[in-house]
Design a protein around this motif. Sequence first.
Motif, PDB file in Angstrom:
ATOM      1  N   UNK A 154      23.237  35.460  26.354  1.00  0.00           N
ATOM      2  CA  UNK A 154      22.316  34.498  26.391  1.00  0.00           C
ATOM      3  C   UNK A 154      21.895  34.697  28.069  1.00  0.00           C
ATOM      4  N   UNK A 155      21.493  35.462  28.511  1.00  0.00           N
ATOM      5  CA  UNK A 155      21.092  35.876  29.306  1.00  0.00           C
ATOM      6  C   UNK A 155      21.663  36.094  30.182  1.00  0.00           C
ATOM      7  N   UNK A 156      22.709  37.311  30.587  1.00  0.00           N
ATOM      8  CA  UNK A 156      23.651  37.590  31.454  1.00  0.00           C
ATOM      9  C   UNK A 156      22.623  38.526  32.847  1.00  0.00           C
ATOM     10  N   UNK A 157      24.082  37.300  34.038  1.00  0.00           N
ATOM     11  CA  UNK A 157      22.552  38.211  35.284  1.00  0.00           C
ATOM     12  C   UNK A 157      22.949  39.290  35.001  1.00  0.00           C
ATOM     13  N   UNK A 158      21.591  40.014  35.828  1.00  0.00           N
ATOM     14  CA  UNK A 158      21.789  41.469  36.360  1.00  0.00           C
ATOM     15  C   UNK A 158      20.725  42.286  35.296  1.00  0.00           C
ATOM     16  N   UNK A 159      20.140  43.672  35.022  1.00  0.00           N
ATOM     17  CA  UNK A 159      19.533  44.479  34.497  1.00  0.00           C
ATOM     18  C   UNK A 159      19.920  44.370  32.913  1.00  0.00           C
ATOM     19  N   UNK A 160      19.322  44.286  33.031  1.00  0.00           N
ATOM     20  CA  UNK A 160      19.319  44.514  31.024  1.00  0.00           C
ATOM     21  C   UNK A 160      18.113  45.218  30.099  1.00  0.00           C
ATOM     22  N   UNK A 161      18.728  46.631  30.053  1.00  0.00           N
ATOM     23  CA  UNK A 161      17.902  46.924  29.419  1.00  0.00           C
ATOM     24  C   UNK A 161      18.176  47.158  28.227  1.00  0.00           C
ATOM     25  N   UNK A 194       7.088  59.674  19.076  1.00  0.00           N
ATOM     26  CA  UNK A 194       7.537  58.310  20.119  1.00  0.00           C
ATOM     27  C   UNK A 194       7.514  57.255  20.841  1.00  0.00           C
ATOM     28  N   UNK A 195       8.623  56.673  21.403  1.00  0.00           N
ATOM     29  CA  UNK A 195       8.610  55.246  21.157  1.00  0.00           C
ATOM     30  C   UNK A 195       8.384  54.663  22.517  1.00  0.00           C
ATOM     31  N   UNK A 196       7.446  53.777  22.904  1.00  0.00           N
ATOM     32  CA  UNK A 196       7.624  53.259  23.891  1.00  0.00           C
ATOM     33  C   UNK A 196       7.521  51.615  23.446  1.00  0.00           C
ATOM     34  N   UNK A 197       8.478  51.268  24.431  1.00  0.00           N
ATOM     35  CA  UNK A 197       8.753  49.616  25.222  1.00  0.00           C
ATOM     36  C   UNK A 197       9.027  49.493  26.405  1.00  0.00           C
ATOM     37  N   UNK A 198       8.733  48.059  26.667  1.00  0.00           N
ATOM     38  CA  UNK A 198       9.362  47.627  27.718  1.00  0.00           C
ATOM     39  C   UNK A 198      10.968  48.290  28.291  1.00  0.00           C
ATOM     40  N   UNK A 199      11.224  48.880  29.111  1.00  0.00           N
ATOM     41  CA  UNK A 199      12.428  49.208  29.722  1.00  0.00           C
ATOM     42  C   UNK A 199      13.454  48.201  29.523  1.00  0.00           C
ATOM     43  N   UNK A 200      13.468  46.917  30.482  1.00  0.00           N
ATOM     44  CA  UNK A 200      14.132  45.815  30.331  1.00  0.00           C
ATOM     45  C   UNK A 200      13.556  44.994  30.941  1.00  0.00           C
ATOM     46  N   UNK A 201      14.813  43.688  31.399  1.00  0.00           N
ATOM     47  CA  UNK A 201      13.760  42.509  32.053  1.00  0.00           C
ATOM     48  C   UNK A 201      15.240  41.892  33.294  1.00  0.00           C
ATOM     49  N   UNK A 202      15.218  41.517  34.005  1.00  0.00           N
ATOM     50  CA  UNK A 202      15.773  41.128  35.223  1.00  0.00           C
ATOM     51  C   UNK A 202      16.385  39.602  35.150  1.00  0.00           C
ATOM     52  N   UNK A 203      18.019  39.633  35.381  1.00  0.00           N
ATOM     53  CA  UNK A 203      18.209  38.218  35.465  1.00  0.00           C
ATOM     54  C   UNK A 203      18.404  37.598  36.932  1.00  0.00           C
ATOM     55  N   UNK A 204      18.265  36.653  37.390  1.00  0.00           N
ATOM     56  CA  UNK A 204      18.205  37.006  38.840  1.00  0.00           C
ATOM     57  C   UNK A 204      19.551  35.619  38.885  1.00  0.00           C
ATOM     58  N   UNK A 205      20.367  35.982  39.988  1.00  0.00           N
ATOM     59  CA  UNK A 205      21.680  34.827  40.417  1.00  0.00           C
ATOM     60  C   UNK A 205      20.440  33.656  41.122  1.00  0.00           C
ATOM     61  N   UNK A 206      21.760  32.604  40.469  1.00  0.00           N
ATOM     62  CA  UNK A 206      21.536  31.598  41.286  1.00  0.00           C
ATOM     63  C   UNK A 206      20.247  30.986  41.842  1.00  0.00           C
ATOM     64  N   UNK A 207      19.792  30.447  42.293  1.00  0.00           N
ATOM     65  CA  UNK A 207      19.137  30.133  44.112  1.00  0.00           C
ATOM     66  C   UNK A 207      19.797  28.835  43.957  1.00  0.00           C
TER      67      UNK A 207
END
Length: 420
Positions: free
Chosen positions: A389-396, A407-420
């Motif tokens: 469900x989108x755990x906090x931190x960086x997702x690879x 050769x495979x190219x894709x996005x390396x990941x995404x980042x879910x920041x802590x609550x503001x």
Amino acid sequence: MRRSGSEFAHLTVSGRFGRIARYNRSGYNLNQIQRECMAITRRSAITWVRCAGRIFALASCAPGVFGQGAAPGPLQPNPGVQPERAPANRQKPLIRVRVNEVTAPVTVRNRNGEMVFDLTQRDFRVFDNGVPQKIEHFDLGVEALSVALVVETSSRIEALLPTVKKTGIVFTQTVMAKSGDAAVIGFDDSVDVLAKFTNDADRIQNVIEHLREGTSGALLYDAMMRGVTLLDEQPPARRRILLVMAEARDTGSESKLGEVLRKAQLANVTIYSIGLSSAAAAMRSKPDQTPPVQMGPPGTFPVPTPNGMPQTPDVEREMQQGMDLGALAVWLVKTGMNALGPNALAVASKATGGLNVKTMKDRSIEKAMDEIGGELHAQYTLAYRPRDGGELGYHEIKVEVDRAGVNVRTRPGYYVAPPE
């Protein structure tokens, strides 16, 4: 039919009751009302009791008869009772981002650099932080595109602007194609939306062909943030592309590159970039008195150096030449910092799975636009819903293909920041 005395008296009281009320509204006092009622109720004591009850009801509603009513306004608290107060330490509710769906653009090329088109969904495996994911959606270049074109119009690229204008027809034919829509954003010392999202290719081409030279500033990151924001408002069923045609320099944006990349990753925006060369433009234009952009304040180096290596100008130059763009992209997204210097656009493309094409000659600008358009319409798109469900931190993100020698190219990941 004859009526009894009590019935007659009751009818008389009922018939005269409206008259009593009119007397009361006309200003008669209680004594007058009583005399009227006594005159019509001598025949029955029972009827007098009924009339007395009605007189009491009228008198209680009439002002000034039995006393004054409650003062207007809010109710006052009882003496000695403290009113309840709202808690002073009420905390601001936390806002947490939940990732519902992640879209991963995937480009597959063989050993000769040619794109591979014959793969099926069964040939792909997707991992989020090492956890296998179920592919919810699979596509090969069919989905319609929403493209935000960000174009630098500063005076630094004055000599290249005529060639940039010629890319209008290439953009509409190879990038937008038949089913795409686009918006155009120009920037120098300011950021301006020159055309909102539309599928009118002629209008988009006309806007590009009539770009005007601006001032010497370049709010690159603010323009990119504006483009990502516009794309985030587009229907999620469309692929979201940010295409930047500019020099990789920023002269004072409020937005930071790391913040732009965070938002782009969460909005499933892929960033493609065509790097314009001010060096090539300078050979045909008047000298520019603007000092070179520094990576950070004098005596500082904003990007961490490898362990055991000093932060010196020599180390800085070596890192700029052989920098791991993937690692830098992850660092920027995690920290939300800036990356000034010649690699900003390359890092942005790397962080989102796009492509950065550097240009030195005029004709290569149009060629770069054509190359990007060809890749966009021959690219695999995989979508999945993270199991956590989108755990906090960086997702690879890691994509594997059951095909040797590709050769495979894709996005390396995404980042879910802590609550503001």
